[in-house]
Design an enzyme around this catalytic site. Structure first.
Site, PDB file in Angstrom:
ATOM      1  N   GLY A 294       0.802  -1.217   0.000  1.00 38.60           N
ATOM      2  CA  GLY A 294       0.000   0.000   0.000  1.00 38.60           C
ATOM      3  C   GLY A 294       0.832   1.263   0.000  1.00 38.60           C
ATOM      4  N   LYS A 295       2.079   1.197  -0.513  1.00 40.69           N
ATOM      5  CA  LYS A 295       2.979   2.349  -0.433  1.00 40.69           C
ATOM      6  C   LYS A 295       3.051   3.148  -1.731  1.00 40.69           C
ATOM      7  CE  LYS A 295       5.979  -0.184   2.814  1.00 40.69           C
ATOM      8  NZ  LYS A 295       7.341  -0.740   3.027  1.00 40.69           N
ATOM      9  N   VAL A 296       3.129   2.437  -2.870  1.00 38.49           N
ATOM     10  CA  VAL A 296       3.402   3.093  -4.146  1.00 38.49           C
ATOM     11  C   VAL A 296       2.384   2.661  -5.186  1.00 38.49           C
ATOM     12  CG1 VAL A 296       5.055   3.302  -6.046  1.00 38.49           C
ATOM     13  CG2 VAL A 296       5.879   3.294  -3.684  1.00 38.49           C
TER      14      VAL A 296
END
Length: 338
Positions: A294-296
């Site tokens: 769910g970061k990039v």
């Protein structure tokens, strides 16, 4: 040989504004392998700058500053092409702040007698030399800054801001990254700050002030950078190397979620690295892998597998000469940290 025989050819820092790489990057777009990857990355970075809602976070790991990229980072701040920075302590203190004090890095050779260098108090970074005696002056300057601050825990950003303030009156070289960031209110975070010349200086400070001293709160660093992500929401990452700076910046999305605020993943992401993904890391996850955390977002992402000093000047020059940085809002993101 004497010390002066080794320390005679200085590393010269490249000026990307003096070189127009637009045509070569456009030509590389029609090629393959690293050339096309670099062209795509340059276009993504230019798109970040054209997106007036996007805050650009630059992360730096490795020794590119010592190797000739120091001016690139300072100029990215000077021309409002980055809004926040996450770096290693060595990048900020041992390299940039060190040169701001009037010292230099020197061209050397990896094929040298390191015992001889040790005898002469010369430190080596591959083919680059540093005078250890000058580096110890840098250590003591960090101690001097710490001695002048109120004894309390502070984030690395707060301490680096004081380094920038110090340079406004003491700098020998005026165009350092630390001073430029101070003057533009661009926050710099070093989540592993003590793993550098700063660590030695702060140890000296704490040893002489055992009961009342400055310390670095890395959790506060994380909270402050997350506060920036929550404030700007739309963000892009330009990552040189990987490691702690890369992961620290990526993790702000998850930290915001932990704090109860849902924010978008980093919309744009570029990483220039020589790391290998086969060990499960690639000096922190590949950009596509980071999506699973769910970061990039993978809509605009590009890995460039290259040694950064050979491609970063081209990428920065392309974006500069395209001109989309002109008219970007100056965000002064440090204000979200207080």
């Amino acid at each position: 040989m004497e010390k002066k025989d080794y320390l005679k050819n200085t590393v010269e820092h490249i000026d990307f504004t003096a070189i127009n790489a637009v045509d070569i990057i456009r030509a590389m777009r029609g090629m393959s392998f690293t050339a096309r990857d670099l062209a795509v990355a340059a276009e993504i970075y230019d798109t970040m700058l054209a997106d007036r809602e996007c805050a650009v976070i630059l992360t730096i790991a490795g020794s590119t500053s010592a190797a000739g990229c120091m001016r690139i980072y300072a100029d990215l701040v000077r021309y409002n092409m980055v809004d926040a920075i996450v770096a290693t302590g060595a990048t900020i203190v041992d390299m940039d702040f060190f040169e701001a004090l009037g010292f230099r890095h020197y061209q050397g050779s990896p094929h040298v007698d390191d015992q001889e260098l040790r005898r002469l108090y010369i430190d080596r970074i591959y083919d680059t030399y540093i005078d250890e005696e000058e580096l110890q002056i840098c250590d003591r300057t960090i101690r001097e800054i710490a001695d002048g601050l109120s004894p309390k825990p502070c984030s690395s950003r707060e301490f680096i801001r004081e380094m920038g303030r110090y340079l406004t009156t003491h700098a020998v070289k005026k165009n350092s990254l630390v001073q430029a960031a101070f003057e533009a209110d661009v926050p710099i975070f070093c989540p592993a700050f003590s793993d550098s010349s700063a660590g030695f200086g702060l140890v000296l400070h704490q040893a002489s002030h055992p009961d009342q001293h400055v310390s670095i709160d890395s959790v506060k660093d994380f909270r402050e950078l997350t506060a920036i992500k929550m404030a700007v929401e739309n963000s892009g990452l330009l990552m040189i190397g990987g490691g702690v700076p890369k992961n620290f910046a990526q993790d702000t999305v998850i930290c915001a979620e932990v704090l109860g605020k849902e924010v978008p993943m980093h919309r744009y992401a570029i990483q220039i690295t020589v790391a290998d993904a086969r060990d499960g890391a690639c000096s922190s996850s590949t950009l596509r892998e980071a999506t699973s955390w769910g970061k990039v977002d993978v809509s605009y992402e590009q890995m460039v597998y290259a040694e950064a000093t050979s491609v970063l000047p081209l990428l920065a020059s392309y974006a500069y000469h395209q001109g989309n940085w002109k008219g970007r809002p100056q965000r002064r993101l440090a204000r979200h940290c207080v």
